[in-house]
Design an enzyme around this catalytic site. Structure first.
Site, mmCIF file in Angstrom:
data_model
loop_
_atom_site.group_PDB
_atom_site.id
_atom_site.type_symbol
_atom_site.label_atom_id
_atom_site.label_comp_id
_atom_site.label_asym_id
_atom_site.label_seq_id
_atom_site.Cartn_x
_atom_site.Cartn_y
_atom_site.Cartn_z
ATOM 1 N NE ARG A 16 -7.149 13.710 0.940
ATOM 2 C CZ ARG A 16 -7.321 12.396 0.796
ATOM 3 N NH1 ARG A 16 -8.062 11.930 -0.198
ATOM 4 N NH2 ARG A 16 -6.746 11.549 1.627
ATOM 5 C CD GLU A 49 -7.586 0.394 3.480
ATOM 6 O OE1 GLU A 49 -7.935 0.923 2.409
ATOM 7 O OE2 GLU A 49 -6.892 0.973 4.336
ATOM 8 C CG HIS A 59 -11.319 5.565 1.818
ATOM 9 N ND1 HIS A 59 -11.800 6.768 2.287
ATOM 10 C CD2 HIS A 59 -9.968 5.715 1.717
ATOM 11 C CE1 HIS A 59 -10.790 7.605 2.454
ATOM 12 N NE2 HIS A 59 -9.669 6.988 2.116
ATOM 13 N N GLY A 95 -7.364 10.446 5.353
ATOM 14 C CA GLY A 95 -8.433 10.564 4.366
ATOM 15 C C GLY A 95 -9.698 9.996 4.980
ATOM 16 C CG LEU A 147 -14.091 8.861 10.692
ATOM 17 C CD1 LEU A 147 -14.570 9.294 12.073
ATOM 18 C CD2 LEU A 147 -14.451 9.911 9.644
ATOM 19 N N GLY A 148 -9.655 8.497 8.752
ATOM 20 C CA GLY A 148 -8.204 8.486 8.895
ATOM 21 C C GLY A 148 -7.696 9.843 8.447
ATOM 22 C CE LYS A 156 -0.884 1.045 6.276
ATOM 23 N NZ LYS A 156 -2.325 1.246 6.588
ATOM 24 N NE ARG A 208 -5.880 2.621 -0.762
ATOM 25 C CZ ARG A 208 -5.753 3.785 -0.152
ATOM 26 N NH1 ARG A 208 -4.608 4.124 0.393
ATOM 27 N NH2 ARG A 208 -6.772 4.618 -0.083
ATOM 28 C CG ASN A 242 -1.951 1.082 1.216
ATOM 29 O OD1 ASN A 242 -1.832 2.058 0.498
ATOM 30 N ND2 ASN A 242 -2.979 0.922 2.031
ATOM 31 C CG LEU A 278 -8.417 13.723 15.632
ATOM 32 C CD1 LEU A 278 -9.188 14.828 14.925
ATOM 33 C CD2 LEU A 278 -9.266 12.476 15.736
#
Length: 395
Positions: free
Chosen positions: A239, A382, A179, A210, A207-208, A14, A90, A7, A281
């Site tokens: 964003r 994922e 996503h 993105g 929620l990340g 990742k 991905r 990814n 966050l």
């Protein structure tokens, strides 16, 4: 069969090596801060975590470091690169060309390149990951799993924009949704957890850095908050999410911003970063607790946007059985979940504040006993989903 899942992000890589069909995760890791002198490389095998700070100037160096670690006699999981039978990648934007997982060839790579304008933060580095992997794992099948594929079930009234039909018919300008790998994985886990009869109408909230939300009806996506590109909808790390088109015209006409400058503004310096100066966050939450008004305002704005979409998607679904929080912030931020569920009792959504505070890596319910709607936290994976889809394609 060993499948390496990659990814590739703009400054990260990742990975997991997953043995299929058992879904056994043999190792997992992450290269962060690619392009910096203090890049962080983390490799996990079993209960062991190995981490070091080193200079990694580009994604090619990052993947070489991953490969040498996979081959390491002490902490590796393979003896030679040919033990990797497939590399699952991905890829964020597949346009309308790719509605399912695809073996990568020259035409597929060219399509990914052509779609880079629609996902400028993602598709270019996804393609870099593919091209580097081809030079290292030369005998492995290279497979693309597209974020947009799961949302190909959206009805026309959900994906078409109210502009001239020729823009859809000739230029494929429409909402695609993103996503999808995560939304597919957690919605299927929710259906498995609740049972089919109790999970016909689900809203999944990813929620990340993105962020996006999906309306899932009987296991199929009928709406997603991201559209033509992965920029609109919810407030994200850098964003903007939804914005009046008039603002873009004003920026270009009155403030003399170029198209590239506006794209950069809305993609890289807006969202939480634009509102607070920070994109993490955890840092924003801490500063809000210490009285920072910009951070308080940003959190309230982000929560409001999520609640607005919950209301809209409840209407689109004509009912609601469950909402599902997932991804880094969705799984770990009790504050963001609380803000997302505030004042939604009229929809039958009522949070149990004590359950919401409990940290766990397991799927769990956090709604109050008298809540008509289930509120779930389901960790996304994922990489497992990419491995599953890659394995199914090869078999």
């Amino acid at each position: 069969m060993n499948i390496l899942v990659l990814n590739a992000g703009s400054s990260s890589l990742k990975y997991q090596v997953i043995e299929m069909p058992s879904e056994n995760i043999k190792c997992a890791g992450l290269v962060e801060r690619i392009g910096e002198l203090d890049a962080i490389f983390t490799h996990k095998i079993g209960e062991e975590t190995h981490s070091k700070v080193l200079s990694i100037s580009n994604h090619k160096e990052g993947l070489k470091k991953i490969t040498s670690t996979l081959l390491n006699a002490k902490i590796g999981v393979i003896d030679n690169v040919d033990e990797i039978k497939a590399v699952g990648h991905r890829v964020v934007h597949g346009g309308n060309k790719f509605s399912k997982t695809t073996i990568i060839n020259t035409d597929v790579k060219e399509s990914i390149r052509e779609l880079s304008d629609l996902a400028p933060l993602h598709n270019p580095v996804n393609l870099i990951g593919i091209e580097i992997a081809e030079t290292i794992f030369t005998n492995a099948k290279q497979i693309a799993v597209f974020d947009t594929a799961f949302h190909q079930t959206m009805p026309k009234e959900a994906y078409q924009y109210a502009i001239k039909n020729e823009f859809l018919n000739k230029h494929n300008i429409r909402a695609y949704g993103f996503h999808g790998t995560s939304h597919k994985y957690v919605s299927e886990k929710a259906i498995e957890y609740l049972g089919k009869e109790k999970s016909k109408n689900i809203i999944t909230i990813h929620l990340g850095n993105g962020c996006s939300m999906s309306a899932i009806k009987n296991g199929k996506s009928i709406e997603n908050s991201l559209g033509f590109g992965p920029m609109n909808g919810l407030v994200m790390g850098t964003r903007s999410g939804d914005i009046d088109q008039s603002v873009i015209f004003f920026l270009m006409k009155n403030l003399n911003k170029s198209a590239d400058e506006v794209t950069n503004l809305l993609n890289k310096t807006s969202g939480m970063k634009g509102l607070t100066g920070f994109s993490d966050l955890r840092e924003i939450s801490e500063k809000a607790e210490n009285g920072n008004q910009n951070c308080k305002n940003a959190l309230n704005l982000a929560g409001y946007r999520i609640r607005k979409y919950i209301g809209a998607y409840s209407a689109a679904l004509n009912g609601l059985d469950a909402i599902v929080f997932t991804a880094g912030i969705g799984e770990n931020s009790a504050l963001m979940r609380e803000l997302s569920c505030r004042n939604l009792e009229f929809l039958g959504i009522k949070l149990d504040f004590e359950k919401n505070k409990i940290h766990s890596k397991e799927a769990r319910e956090i709604q109050a006993s008298n809540s008509k709607v289930k509120i779930l936290i389901i960790p996304t994976n994922e990489e497992i989903e990419i491995a599953l889809q890659s394995y199914k394609l090869l078999k």
